[in-house]
Design an enzyme around this catalytic site. Structure first.
Site, PDB file in Angstrom:
ATOM      1  N   ARG A 139      18.591  17.437   1.565  1.00 36.63           N
ATOM      2  CA  ARG A 139      18.210  16.416   0.581  1.00 36.63           C
ATOM      3  C   ARG A 139      16.703  16.234   0.699  1.00 36.63           C
ATOM      4  O   ARG A 139      16.175  16.154   1.820  1.00 36.63           O
ATOM      5  CB  ARG A 139      18.936  15.115   0.926  1.00 36.63           C
ATOM      6  CG  ARG A 139      18.923  14.078  -0.164  1.00 36.63           C
ATOM      7  CD  ARG A 139      19.949  12.992   0.165  1.00 36.63           C
ATOM      8  NE  ARG A 139      19.614  12.328   1.413  1.00 36.63           N
ATOM      9  CZ  ARG A 139      19.176  11.074   1.518  1.00 36.63           C
ATOM     10  NH1 ARG A 139      19.006  10.352   0.439  1.00 36.63           N
ATOM     11  NH2 ARG A 139      18.910  10.548   2.684  1.00 36.63           N
ATOM     12  N   GLU A 166       9.961   1.024  10.517  1.00 38.96           N
ATOM     13  CA  GLU A 166      10.916   2.113  10.244  1.00 38.96           C
ATOM     14  C   GLU A 166      10.162   3.404  10.482  1.00 38.96           C
ATOM     15  O   GLU A 166       9.330   3.800   9.660  1.00 38.96           O
ATOM     16  CB  GLU A 166      11.410   2.032   8.792  1.00 38.96           C
ATOM     17  CG  GLU A 166      12.246   0.817   8.476  1.00 38.96           C
ATOM     18  CD  GLU A 166      13.637   0.878   9.091  1.00 38.96           C
ATOM     19  OE1 GLU A 166      14.055   1.969   9.530  1.00 38.96           O
ATOM     20  OE2 GLU A 166      14.298  -0.169   9.146  1.00 38.96           O
ATOM     21  N   GLU A 177       9.857  16.177  14.720  1.00 40.07           N
ATOM     22  CA  GLU A 177      10.403  15.982  13.377  1.00 40.07           C
ATOM     23  C   GLU A 177       9.911  17.143  12.507  1.00 40.07           C
ATOM     24  O   GLU A 177       8.698  17.270  12.284  1.00 40.07           O
ATOM     25  CB  GLU A 177       9.857  14.650  12.867  1.00 40.07           C
ATOM     26  CG  GLU A 177      10.665  14.040  11.799  1.00 40.07           C
ATOM     27  CD  GLU A 177      10.142  12.660  11.416  1.00 40.07           C
ATOM     28  OE1 GLU A 177       8.989  12.310  11.719  1.00 40.07           O
ATOM     29  OE2 GLU A 177      10.902  11.927  10.776  1.00 40.07           O
ATOM     30  N   LYS A 198       0.854  -1.180   0.000  1.00 35.38           N
ATOM     31  CA  LYS A 198       0.000   0.000   0.000  1.00 35.38           C
ATOM     32  C   LYS A 198       0.892   1.234   0.000  1.00 35.38           C
ATOM     33  O   LYS A 198       1.508   1.569   1.006  1.00 35.38           O
ATOM     34  CB  LYS A 198      -0.897   0.045   1.249  1.00 35.38           C
ATOM     35  CG  LYS A 198      -1.979   1.117   1.112  1.00 35.38           C
ATOM     36  CD  LYS A 198      -2.432   1.700   2.420  1.00 35.38           C
ATOM     37  CE  LYS A 198      -1.544   2.777   2.946  1.00 35.38           C
ATOM     38  NZ  LYS A 198      -1.350   3.952   2.063  1.00 35.38           N
ATOM     39  N   CYS A 211      13.467  10.902   6.880  1.00 34.69           N
ATOM     40  CA  CYS A 211      13.521  10.471   8.282  1.00 34.69           C
ATOM     41  C   CYS A 211      14.928  10.635   8.829  1.00 34.69           C
ATOM     42  O   CYS A 211      15.120  10.786  10.026  1.00 34.69           O
ATOM     43  CB  CYS A 211      13.068   9.021   8.396  1.00 34.69           C
ATOM     44  SG  CYS A 211      14.009   7.940   7.316  1.00 34.69           S
TER      45      CYS A 211
HETATM   46  P1  NAD Z   1       2.478   8.341   7.790  1.00 32.31           P
HETATM   47  O1  NAD Z   1       2.757   7.551   9.018  1.00 32.31           O
HETATM   48  O2  NAD Z   1       1.430   9.370   7.847  1.00 32.31           O
HETATM   49  O3  NAD Z   1       2.115   7.385   6.581  1.00 32.31           O
HETATM   50  C1  NAD Z   1       2.925   6.275   6.226  1.00 32.31           C
HETATM   51  C2  NAD Z   1       2.042   5.242   5.564  1.00 32.31           C
HETATM   52  O4  NAD Z   1       1.088   4.773   6.512  1.00 32.31           O
HETATM   53  C3  NAD Z   1       1.252   5.778   4.383  1.00 32.31           C
HETATM   54  O5  NAD Z   1       1.155   4.773   3.403  1.00 32.31           O
HETATM   55  C4  NAD Z   1      -0.108   6.033   5.001  1.00 32.31           C
HETATM   56  O6  NAD Z   1      -1.164   6.003   4.074  1.00 32.31           O
HETATM   57  C5  NAD Z   1      -0.210   4.877   5.972  1.00 32.31           C
HETATM   58  N1  NAD Z   1      -1.167   5.090   7.053  1.00 32.31           N
HETATM   59  C6  NAD Z   1      -1.563   6.251   7.607  1.00 32.31           C
HETATM   60  N2  NAD Z   1      -2.478   6.026   8.563  1.00 32.31           N
HETATM   61  C7  NAD Z   1      -2.667   4.686   8.623  1.00 32.31           C
HETATM   62  C8  NAD Z   1      -3.493   3.841   9.413  1.00 32.31           C
HETATM   63  N3  NAD Z   1      -4.308   4.316  10.325  1.00 32.31           N
HETATM   64  N4  NAD Z   1      -3.425   2.516   9.203  1.00 32.31           N
HETATM   65  C9  NAD Z   1      -2.592   2.009   8.271  1.00 32.31           C
HETATM   66  N5  NAD Z   1      -1.804   2.758   7.493  1.00 32.31           N
HETATM   67  C10 NAD Z   1      -1.820   4.090   7.668  1.00 32.31           C
HETATM   68  O7  NAD Z   1       3.884   8.962   7.358  1.00 32.31           O
HETATM   69  P2  NAD Z   1       4.194   9.888   6.107  1.00 32.31           P
HETATM   70  O8  NAD Z   1       3.737  11.267   6.425  1.00 32.31           O
HETATM   71  O9  NAD Z   1       3.734   9.268   4.843  1.00 32.31           O
HETATM   72  O10 NAD Z   1       5.770   9.815   6.082  1.00 32.31           O
HETATM   73  C11 NAD Z   1       6.564  10.579   6.908  1.00 32.31           C
HETATM   74  C12 NAD Z   1       7.013   9.797   8.125  1.00 32.31           C
HETATM   75  O11 NAD Z   1       7.687   8.614   7.721  1.00 32.31           O
HETATM   76  C13 NAD Z   1       8.032  10.561   8.946  1.00 32.31           C
HETATM   77  O12 NAD Z   1       7.764  10.388  10.315  1.00 32.31           O
HETATM   78  C14 NAD Z   1       9.343   9.901   8.572  1.00 32.31           C
HETATM   79  O13 NAD Z   1      10.362  10.023   9.541  1.00 32.31           O
HETATM   80  C15 NAD Z   1       8.926   8.497   8.399  1.00 32.31           C
HETATM   81  N6  NAD Z   1       9.905   7.773   7.586  1.00 32.31           N
HETATM   82  C16 NAD Z   1      10.709   6.859   8.208  1.00 32.31           C
HETATM   83  C17 NAD Z   1      11.662   6.186   7.470  1.00 32.31           C
HETATM   84  C18 NAD Z   1      12.558   5.180   8.128  1.00 32.31           C
HETATM   85  O14 NAD Z   1      13.170   4.408   7.407  1.00 32.31           O
HETATM   86  N7  NAD Z   1      12.676   5.135   9.443  1.00 32.31           N
HETATM   87  C19 NAD Z   1      11.802   6.432   6.108  1.00 32.31           C
HETATM   88  C20 NAD Z   1      10.970   7.376   5.501  1.00 32.31           C
HETATM   89  C21 NAD Z   1      10.021   8.039   6.261  1.00 32.31           C
END
Ligand code: NAD
Length: 486
Positions: free
Chosen positions: A285, A257, A388, A181, A291
């Site tokens: 970047r 992650e 963050e 997803k 993250c």
């Molecule tokens: P998010 O948590 O809002 O969304 C991530 C994913 O989860 C998306 O596909 C979203 O649709 C899904 N999601 C949201 N609510 C959900 C729910 N209730 N049930 C199931 N799935 C759900 O994060 P984002 O805004 O897309 O991305 C940014 C975040 O991701 C930041 O906190 C960043 O640090 C983190 N991130 C971490 C890494 C890592 O490797 N540690 C890498 C990239 C991004």
């Protein structure tokens, strides 16, 4: 209207299930170009029933794929790597269009994303295991590894290609089949990757993609599905917590992650010029939407003026604009909400005493731009140091003693990445070992590498992606105890 670049992805039939494109059950949703706010595609919106159909397809494909010879799986992954690299420009254009990042960042992402296929093509054939006598004699112990089963993959919008391939490649190498997803902001890249996998000969049902605006419904259906044995999630800590609770119901194996709040430490003996170059990468970047992004800069009092003025001058000179312009170095943020969130953190910091020392100009008109900004004199308790930022803002804090530094650096719930700049390698290692972080860049502004274990401690996550560990995350260990009366 669908953008010309994405028409071939069949976004109106955006669910990729069992090797076929199909329309979702609940119409379509719009995807925007963050540089203009314009709609670039209407993508099929999957629901819980679509999610179940995708998991069923993955479950049907699992027995054959898991028994496919490792060499054959490896070759499919290698072909995927080569096809992605050959298609770098087009894939980068799709990433830039829906995510907004500069084309240089998008191209770098395609290469990084493709490298996971190459690395795991190489790992797929290195089967592990052991065989030996038990200490008491009379039995032999055989330890083998096998694929965990159908894996549900959930990815964010900030690296729409790499976060997907960092999961798909090791899962397929291990012999798992997957349901993915992607984030609703950036589904087109995941669909493009699915197309490449298909072209590379990955059999029907091995990789399935369900874009949706109902993330909870789709992922909830997977966590409840009897054949789904693994959840690999990349996203915010808040959503990660929620999914860990849901995964508990069926004791689903999880890799998480999550968010970060990376400190960037500059010591008094650092090469300040190198630290500025590293800071530009670590902070900017992807416009700070990573993250691993440096979120707080701890600079020794003896070098803070030199660092801040050189870094600030470089920030002021940045060219911010749409990815369509070849000069652009920094693109827009992902959404209006993201811009508002960053602006609120900066104004709270300024209210608490921080000073905006440097700022880059941004284009006027549409698009979700926030100016790259340097903040000085940030008080140590400021919210911007604990949250963050996910945007191009660099708050600078001054320190004098290492003890004080470490207590500031380790104060908080996150522990993903840290950066340390010092000419004294022993000192840099001492600081790095004392920092609560899964990854530390020493005299480097980037840590991501498909061959290295990526992941965090504390509330930044559970498990590692990349490297051998990333493959083992999709495997179970089985131990055979063999009667052996010798
Ligand atoms: P998010 O948590 O809002 O969304 C991530 C994913 O989860 C998306 O596909 C979203 O649709 C899904 N999601 C949201 N609510 C959900 C729910 N209730 N049930 C199931 N799935 C759900 O994060 P984002 O805004 O897309 O991305 C940014 C975040 O991701 C930041 O906190 C960043 O640090 C983190 N991130 C971490 C890494 C890592 O490797 N540690 C890498 C990239 C991004």
């Amino acid at each position: 209207m669908t953008h010309a670049l994405v028409t071939e992805l069949a976004p109106g039939e955006g669910l990729f299930v069992d090797g076929r494109w199909k329309a979702g059950s609940t119409g379509t949703f719009d995807v925007e170009d963050p540089a203009t706010g314009e709609v670039i595609a209407a993508v099929s919106d999957g629901d819980a029933a679509d999610a179940v159909a995708a998991a069923d397809a993955a479950a049907r494909a699992f027995p054959a794929w898991s028994r496919t010879a490792p060499r054959q799986r490896s070759e499919a992954l290698h072909r995927t790597f080569e096809l992605m690299i050959a298609d770098t420009d087009r894939l980068a254009a799709i990433i830039a269009l829906e995510n907004g990042k500069a084309l240089s960042d998008a191209r770098a992402e395609v290469v990084y994303a493709a490298e996971f296929f190459r690395w795991y093509a190489e790992e797929a054939v290195r089967g592990g295991g052991s065989y030996g006598p038990s200490p008491a004699g009379g039995t032999r112990t055989i330890v083998t590894r096998r694929p965990v089963g159908v894996a549900a993959l959930v990815t964010p919008w900030n690296f729409p290609a790499a976060m997907a391939t960092r999961k798909i490649a090791p899962a397929l190498a291990a012999g798992c089949t997957v349901v993915l997803k992607p984030a609703a902001e950036t589904p087109l890249t995941a669909l493009a990757v699915a197309r490449v996998l298909r072209e590379a000969g990955v059999p029907d049902g091995v990789v399935n993609v369900v874009p949706t605006t109902d993330a909870g419904g789709v992922v909830g259906a997977w966590l409840a599905h009897p054949r789904v044995r693994k959840l690999s999630f990349t996203g915010s800590t808040a959503v990660g917590r929620l999914l860990l609770r849901q995964a508990a119901d069926r004791v689903v194996n999880t890799s998480m992650e999550l968010g970060g709040n990376a400190p960037f430490v500059v010591t008094d003996d650092a090469d300040v010029e190198a630290a500025v170059a590293g800071a530009l990468i670590a902070k900017l970047r992807n416009g700070g939407q990573a993250c691993t992004a440096a979120n707080r800069f701890y600079v020794h009092a003896d070098v803070v003026d030199e660092f801040a003025s050189a870094f600030g001058a470089a920030v002021e000179a940045l060219r911010v604009g749409p990815a369509s312009s070849p000069e652009t170095q920094i693109g827009p943020l992902i959404s209006r909400g993201a811009v508002d969130g960053v602006a609120a953190l900066v104004s709270a910091a300024v209210d608490a005493g921080a000073v905006v020392s440097h700022r880059a100009p941004v284009p006027s008109g549409g698009g979700y731009y926030y100016p790259p900004t340097v903040l000085r004199d940030v008080p140590s308790g400021a919210e911007i140091l604990r949250t963050e930022i996910f945007g191009p803002v660099a708050p600078i804090v001054t320190w004098t003693s290492e003890e004080e530094l470490l207590s500031l650096v380790n104060d908080g719930e996150y522990g993903l990445t840290a950066y340390v700049y010092s000419r004294d390698l022993q000192r840099a290692l001492r600081i790095a070992e004392a920092v609560d972080a899964g990854m530390v860049g020493i005299n480097r502004g980037v840590v991501s590498d498909p061959a290295a274990p990526f992941g965090g401690v504390k509330q930044s996550g559970v498990g590692r992606e990349g490297a051998r560990e990333g493959l083992e995350a999709f495997e179970e260990i089985q131990y055979l105890s063999v009667d052996w009366p010798l």
